[in-house]
Design an enzyme around this catalytic site. Sequence first.
Site, PDB file in Angstrom:
ATOM      1  N   ARG A  28       0.841  -1.205   0.000  1.00  0.00           N
ATOM      2  CA  ARG A  28       0.000   0.000   0.000  1.00  0.00           C
ATOM      3  C   ARG A  28       0.879   1.260   0.000  1.00  0.00           C
ATOM      4  NH1 ARG A  28      -4.845   0.319   4.447  1.00  0.00           N
ATOM      5  NH2 ARG A  28      -3.294   1.323   5.760  1.00  0.00           N
ATOM      6  N   CYS A  32      -6.441  -2.733  12.415  1.00  0.00           N
ATOM      7  CA  CYS A  32      -6.795  -1.375  12.853  1.00  0.00           C
ATOM      8  C   CYS A  32      -8.270  -1.103  12.581  1.00  0.00           C
ATOM      9  CB  CYS A  32      -5.942  -0.353  12.115  1.00  0.00           C
ATOM     10  SG  CYS A  32      -6.026  -0.554  10.336  1.00  0.00           S
ATOM     11  N   SER A  49       1.014   2.134  15.571  1.00  0.00           N
ATOM     12  CA  SER A  49       0.232   2.629  16.709  1.00  0.00           C
ATOM     13  C   SER A  49       0.280   4.152  16.781  1.00  0.00           C
ATOM     14  CB  SER A  49       0.793   2.038  18.003  1.00  0.00           C
ATOM     15  OG  SER A  49       2.128   2.463  18.166  1.00  0.00           O
ATOM     16  N   GLU A  90      -0.904   6.437   9.259  1.00  0.00           N
ATOM     17  CA  GLU A  90      -2.050   5.513   9.406  1.00  0.00           C
ATOM     18  C   GLU A  90      -1.915   4.892  10.780  1.00  0.00           C
ATOM     19  OE1 GLU A  90      -4.491   5.058   7.335  1.00  0.00           O
ATOM     20  OE2 GLU A  90      -3.746   6.021   5.517  1.00  0.00           O
ATOM     21  N   PRO A 126      10.312  -2.861   7.933  1.00  0.00           N
ATOM     22  CA  PRO A 126       9.161  -3.675   8.336  1.00  0.00           C
ATOM     23  C   PRO A 126       9.186  -3.912   9.840  1.00  0.00           C
ATOM     24  CG  PRO A 126      10.858  -5.068   7.357  1.00  0.00           C
ATOM     25  CD  PRO A 126      11.392  -3.656   7.322  1.00  0.00           C
TER      26      PRO A 126
HETATM   27  P1  NAP Z   1       3.871  -0.156  16.377  1.00  0.00           P
HETATM   28  O1  NAP Z   1       4.379  -0.743  17.626  1.00  0.00           O
HETATM   29  O2  NAP Z   1       3.542   1.285  16.350  1.00  0.00           O
HETATM   30  O3  NAP Z   1       4.936  -0.505  15.258  1.00  0.00           O
HETATM   31  C1  NAP Z   1       4.740  -0.147  13.912  1.00  0.00           C
HETATM   32  C2  NAP Z   1       6.082  -0.044  13.251  1.00  0.00           C
HETATM   33  O4  NAP Z   1       6.784   1.032  13.851  1.00  0.00           O
HETATM   34  C3  NAP Z   1       6.957  -1.282  13.418  1.00  0.00           C
HETATM   35  O5  NAP Z   1       7.736  -1.449  12.256  1.00  0.00           O
HETATM   36  C4  NAP Z   1       7.840  -0.886  14.578  1.00  0.00           C
HETATM   37  O6  NAP Z   1       9.075  -1.550  14.626  1.00  0.00           O
HETATM   38  C5  NAP Z   1       8.054   0.567  14.253  1.00  0.00           C
HETATM   39  N1  NAP Z   1       8.536   1.358  15.370  1.00  0.00           N
HETATM   40  C6  NAP Z   1       8.333   1.203  16.683  1.00  0.00           C
HETATM   41  N2  NAP Z   1       8.989   2.175  17.367  1.00  0.00           N
HETATM   42  C7  NAP Z   1       9.616   2.939  16.446  1.00  0.00           C
HETATM   43  C8  NAP Z   1      10.464   4.068  16.493  1.00  0.00           C
HETATM   44  N3  NAP Z   1      10.800   4.644  17.634  1.00  0.00           N
HETATM   45  N4  NAP Z   1      10.935   4.558  15.333  1.00  0.00           N
HETATM   46  C9  NAP Z   1      10.611   3.989  14.160  1.00  0.00           C
HETATM   47  N5  NAP Z   1       9.825   2.926  14.053  1.00  0.00           N
HETATM   48  C10 NAP Z   1       9.323   2.407  15.168  1.00  0.00           C
HETATM   49  O7  NAP Z   1       2.559  -0.891  15.858  1.00  0.00           O
HETATM   50  P2  NAP Z   1       2.329  -2.447  15.683  1.00  0.00           P
HETATM   51  O8  NAP Z   1       2.121  -3.020  17.028  1.00  0.00           O
HETATM   52  O9  NAP Z   1       3.366  -3.034  14.787  1.00  0.00           O
HETATM   53  O10 NAP Z   1       0.980  -2.451  14.838  1.00  0.00           O
HETATM   54  C11 NAP Z   1      -0.253  -2.358  15.408  1.00  0.00           C
HETATM   55  C12 NAP Z   1      -0.752  -0.923  15.349  1.00  0.00           C
HETATM   56  O11 NAP Z   1      -0.782  -0.488  14.005  1.00  0.00           O
HETATM   57  C13 NAP Z   1      -2.182  -0.800  15.844  1.00  0.00           C
HETATM   58  O12 NAP Z   1      -2.302   0.348  16.635  1.00  0.00           O
HETATM   59  C14 NAP Z   1      -2.982  -0.674  14.559  1.00  0.00           C
HETATM   60  O13 NAP Z   1      -4.211  -0.012  14.717  1.00  0.00           O
HETATM   61  C15 NAP Z   1      -2.040   0.089  13.710  1.00  0.00           C
HETATM   62  N6  NAP Z   1      -2.379  -0.087  12.300  1.00  0.00           N
HETATM   63  C16 NAP Z   1      -2.957   0.952  11.645  1.00  0.00           C
HETATM   64  C17 NAP Z   1      -3.335   0.800  10.314  1.00  0.00           C
HETATM   65  C18 NAP Z   1      -3.976   1.924   9.576  1.00  0.00           C
HETATM   66  O14 NAP Z   1      -4.029   1.856   8.350  1.00  0.00           O
HETATM   67  N7  NAP Z   1      -4.470   2.966  10.232  1.00  0.00           N
HETATM   68  C19 NAP Z   1      -3.100  -0.416   9.659  1.00  0.00           C
HETATM   69  C20 NAP Z   1      -2.513  -1.455  10.362  1.00  0.00           C
HETATM   70  C21 NAP Z   1      -2.142  -1.280  11.690  1.00  0.00           C
HETATM   71  P3  NAP Z   1       9.281  -2.786  15.627  1.00  0.00           P
HETATM   72  O15 NAP Z   1       8.462  -3.865  15.096  1.00  0.00           O
HETATM   73  O16 NAP Z   1      10.717  -3.034  15.561  1.00  0.00           O
HETATM   74  O17 NAP Z   1       8.822  -2.314  16.979  1.00  0.00           O
END
Ligand code: NAP
Length: 485
Positions: free
Chosen positions: A169, A294, A239, A260, A185
Amino acid sequence: MTTETIAGVSRPVPTDLLIGGKWVAGSGGDRFDVTDPADGTTLCTVADATAADATAAIDAAYAVLPELAAMPPRRRAEILRTAFEVMTERLDDIALLMVRENGKALADAKAEATYAAEFFRWYAEEAVRIDGNYTTAPAGTNKILVTRQPVRVALLITPWNFPAAMATRKWGPAIAAGCPTILKPAAETPLTALLIAEILTDAGLPAGAVNVLPSSKAAPISETALADFRVRKLSFTGSTKVGQGLLKLSADNVVNTSMELGGNAPFLVFADADLDAAVDGAMLAKLRNGGEACTAANRFYVEESIADRFADKLASAMGSMSMGRGDDDGVKLGPLVNEATVDKVDRLVKDAISGGARALVGGKRPDGAGFCYPATVLVDVPEKADCLTEEIFGPVAPIVSFSSEAVRQANDTPYGLVAYLYTGDLGRGLRVSESLECGMVGINRGVISDPAAPFGGMKQSGIGREGAHDGLLEFLETKYVAFTP
Ligand code: NAP
């Protein structure tokens, strides 16, 4: 190039970093584990990118920028179209790889792989539709020429819940617009992105156009990239909490951002709804991807007169979901991605029950290996329960009955990604849609995602849109030229 054989996947999966068209071990030489959520075992190890690798990827992306930006749109379209076709041929591999590293049920994985490939087809079609404008200034003194240019080097960060679709996407519109990319990723699910990156490079992209940096330490990557003036775009899915931190980091260089973020989707059922259709829609909106979406319905508001019948029917449907390893026969509900996610779901259910809620089905963490949690329906959920305010991200459906205040309750959240509503009166459906504070609404539908539709949220659920023509605009800058012919 280091590769790994993953059970059921017919081709070797790359496990190195992709920088400047080469698969490399990375400057630190470290690797990190990727875990199978079905049993907690290690699937394989992946090269662990560092800040120095981020700089190397930016160098490569910046070097190819002139070539990619000048590439005829038709050529960019053809590359994306080829990627769509190869990805479609390899759907089973991509789906099984997601079952292995993410845990999702095979049917969910196949649906995601198909949806993910569609972003390449859609943006192959959009690449040749980057328009502009040519008008006369109202005073008649000059012409106004408006064109669009790629926003330049883009940092893409994706979550683990849709390892294929969240990457395509972003890649689709970025490539269509002519932007070189650096993708980080999620650490839980780096393999799917690496397998798709191989398809993209084989499809004919120049070296450096697609760089992939799996890493167990995300912060040094984003801090390095967002402090480098050559990176002009951040497209993040994840998140709200991490997104807020990245927005702050983006401020110094005034980086163009598309965010997003998290959701807390309400699912409204009015008394005049077709109850069976509402239950079918609820199953999709709640249990697609095991609730790890999400867009997952997080809170069910059901009109009083039908609330008990709706709850009983939903409990019966949810109770029939067999749980286990995602590709085992008959399994419809795979494990959650990791132990922390199971802990969170368990905490939210216990909190609701301690406040007076009852579980009609599920509600108990199972024993044994792997990160499973059963499909759960909660009724009599108190208004203050944490599961109504936090993103559950698991197969739990809290039901609250309403008499008149459904829209107020639906909007009573800092999130605003999506809402669902079921009613037999389309006029009411449209009126309620307008008063819901969210970017997307499903009327009598439990699934809304479509590559041709603008996906995104209001309030703390995000900034910008992905998919549709809007998603392409996120990777383009508008340039205005004034001249007198
Ligand atoms: P996350 O913890 O926010 O992680 C997302 C991405 O950010 C991962 O690649 C993560 O890497 C990275 N990340 C974490 N801390 C970072 C930092 N300080 N600097 C740069 N990158 C960093 O979210 P998640 O648990 O993977 O995914 C679930 C969340 O995504 C939920 O809140 C969901 O609602 C949201 N989401 C939103 C959509 C939308 O389109 N609105 C779609 C799908 C998911 P690491 O894996 O290494 O921590």
